[in-house]
Design a protein around this motif. Structure first.
Motif, short mmCIF file in Angstrom:
data_model
loop_
_atom_site.label_atom_id
_atom_site.label_comp_id
_atom_site.label_asym_id
_atom_site.label_seq_id
_atom_site.Cartn_x
_atom_site.Cartn_y
_atom_site.Cartn_z
N PHE A 196 -39.91 -3.65 -4.11
CA PHE A 196 -39.03 -4.68 -3.60
C PHE A 196 -37.63 -4.33 -3.20
N PHE A 197 -36.77 -3.61 -4.18
CA PHE A 197 -35.18 -3.20 -3.99
C PHE A 197 -35.31 -2.37 -2.46
N THR A 198 -36.29 -1.36 -2.39
CA THR A 198 -36.34 -0.44 -1.37
C THR A 198 -36.71 -1.31 -0.03
N SER A 199 -37.55 -2.23 -0.15
CA SER A 199 -37.73 -3.08 1.00
C SER A 199 -36.61 -3.95 1.37
N CYS A 200 -35.77 -4.10 0.57
CA CYS A 200 -34.81 -5.14 0.75
C CYS A 200 -33.67 -4.20 1.31
N GLU A 201 -33.45 -3.09 0.86
CA GLU A 201 -32.56 -1.98 1.77
C GLU A 201 -33.22 -1.79 3.14
N ASN A 202 -34.26 -1.74 3.17
CA ASN A 202 -34.81 -1.28 4.85
C ASN A 202 -34.53 -2.49 5.70
N ALA A 203 -34.53 -3.77 4.87
CA ALA A 203 -34.43 -4.90 5.83
C ALA A 203 -32.85 -5.32 6.18
N GLY A 204 -32.06 -4.43 5.83
CA GLY A 204 -30.53 -4.79 5.88
C GLY A 204 -29.95 -5.31 4.94
N LEU A 205 -30.44 -5.45 3.63
CA LEU A 205 -29.91 -6.18 2.74
C LEU A 205 -29.19 -5.07 1.57
N GLU A 206 -28.31 -5.39 0.80
CA GLU A 206 -27.58 -4.56 -0.03
C GLU A 206 -27.88 -5.33 -1.51
N VAL A 207 -28.49 -4.15 -2.54
CA VAL A 207 -28.73 -4.69 -3.67
C VAL A 207 -27.78 -4.30 -4.80
N LYS A 208 -27.17 -5.27 -5.56
CA LYS A 208 -26.28 -4.82 -6.74
C LYS A 208 -26.57 -5.26 -7.95
N HIS A 209 -26.87 -4.39 -8.92
CA HIS A 209 -27.34 -4.87 -10.36
C HIS A 209 -26.06 -5.37 -11.13
N LEU A 210 -26.02 -6.73 -11.49
CA LEU A 210 -24.80 -7.37 -12.19
C LEU A 210 -25.13 -7.16 -13.65
N SER A 212 -27.59 -7.26 -17.24
CA SER A 212 -28.61 -8.25 -17.75
C SER A 212 -29.88 -8.57 -17.02
N ARG A 213 -30.19 -7.52 -16.28
CA ARG A 213 -31.33 -7.64 -15.29
C ARG A 213 -30.92 -8.98 -14.23
N VAL A 214 -29.78 -9.26 -13.66
CA VAL A 214 -29.47 -10.07 -12.82
C VAL A 214 -28.89 -9.27 -11.43
N TYR A 215 -29.40 -9.58 -10.52
CA TYR A 215 -29.22 -8.69 -9.18
C TYR A 215 -28.75 -9.69 -8.14
N CYS A 216 -27.61 -9.04 -7.48
CA CYS A 216 -26.90 -10.02 -6.15
C CYS A 216 -27.39 -9.08 -4.94
N ILE A 217 -27.95 -10.00 -4.15
CA ILE A 217 -28.33 -9.21 -2.89
C ILE A 217 -27.68 -10.00 -1.54
N LYS A 218 -26.99 -9.12 -0.88
CA LYS A 218 -26.23 -9.81 0.42
C LYS A 218 -26.63 -8.85 1.65
N LEU A 219 -26.03 -9.56 2.71
CA LEU A 219 -26.41 -8.98 4.22
C LEU A 219 -25.39 -7.59 3.78
N ARG A 220 -26.04 -6.65 4.52
CA ARG A 220 -25.14 -5.20 4.61
C ARG A 220 -24.41 -5.23 5.86
#
Length: 220
Positions: A196-210, A212-220
């Motif tokens: 999932f996270f690699t697919s996000c990166e490949n789609a131009g999204l940036e993933v950040k772990h905040l 407590s297993r909470v993640y923020c995903i934004k446009l790169r």
């Protein structure tokens, strides 16, 4: 706990309040009950409420609607629920809204991930979700819908020139505008998470772990 006509209705303890939530005894689309991760995500959101109080939100995979109902009651959050294109889910969320004193019911969008979004020009600045990474075959559809929602957001005139560096995604704390905030507590294989996270990166999204297993995903 009360069971009637294929539903189970029972109280659940959220931060600072109790909600009575009706769940499906069974639902073919896996929207049948309240996952444990919802409660930990609710606690995390309350600890960071200053990050989300001004936001206009949509929740993906709302299920019973419990998290959205909690956020509306706890901080009067502007939030819309969404889930599969399924009338039973929408009706049950409306029931739970009424049972917990929210009338009219929260706005709801029927949307199956990967399909064309059912309203023109969606414009939410924060997307929320809890425990939705169950089926690997749906990851690409979820990312497609996320990309549409993130790219569709347009800052309001009142925000232009007034967003802080954090809100623009340049700072170290806070959330960017727009953003996808996701909590993931259900256990899946590490390989599935990586997909999932690699697919996000490949789609131009940036993933950040905040934390407590909470993640923020934004446009790169």
């Amino acid at each position: 706990m009360e069971t009637c006509n294929g539903y189970v209705e029972r109280p659940h303890q959220f931060p600072e309040m109790e909600l009575v939530i009706r769940e499906f005894a069974f639902h073919q689309l896996n929207a049948n009950f309240l996952w444990p991760g919802t409660f930990s995500f609710a606690e995390w959101l309350m600890r960071h409420r200053e990050w989300i109080e001004r936001r206009r939100c949509i929740e993906l995979g709302s299920g019973t609607g419990a998290l959205a109902i909690f956020l509306r009651k706890a901080m009067n959050l502007d939030i819309t629920t969404s889930d599969y294109n399924d009338q039973e889910i929408e009706d049950n969320i409306a029931y739970n809204c009424t049972a917990n004193g929210i009338t009219p019911a929260l706005p709801h969008i029927k949307h199956s991930w990967g399909d064309a979004f059912p309203i023109p020009n969606p414009d939410w600045d924060l997307i929320l979700a809890s425990d939705i990474l169950l089926y690997v075959k749906q990851y690409s559809n979820l990312i497609k819908s996320l990309s549409v929602l993130l790219k569709s957001y347009k800052p309001k005139d009142s925000q232009v020139g007034h967003l802080t560096k954090n809100e623009q995604g340049e700072g170290t704390e806070g959330l960017p505008w727009p953003a996808f905030l996701m909590s993931w507590r259900r256990r899946i294989g590490k390989e599935d998470e990586t997909i999932f996270f690699t697919s996000c990166e490949n789609a131009g999204l940036e993933v950040k772990h905040l934390g407590s297993r909470v993640y923020c995903i934004k446009l790169r």
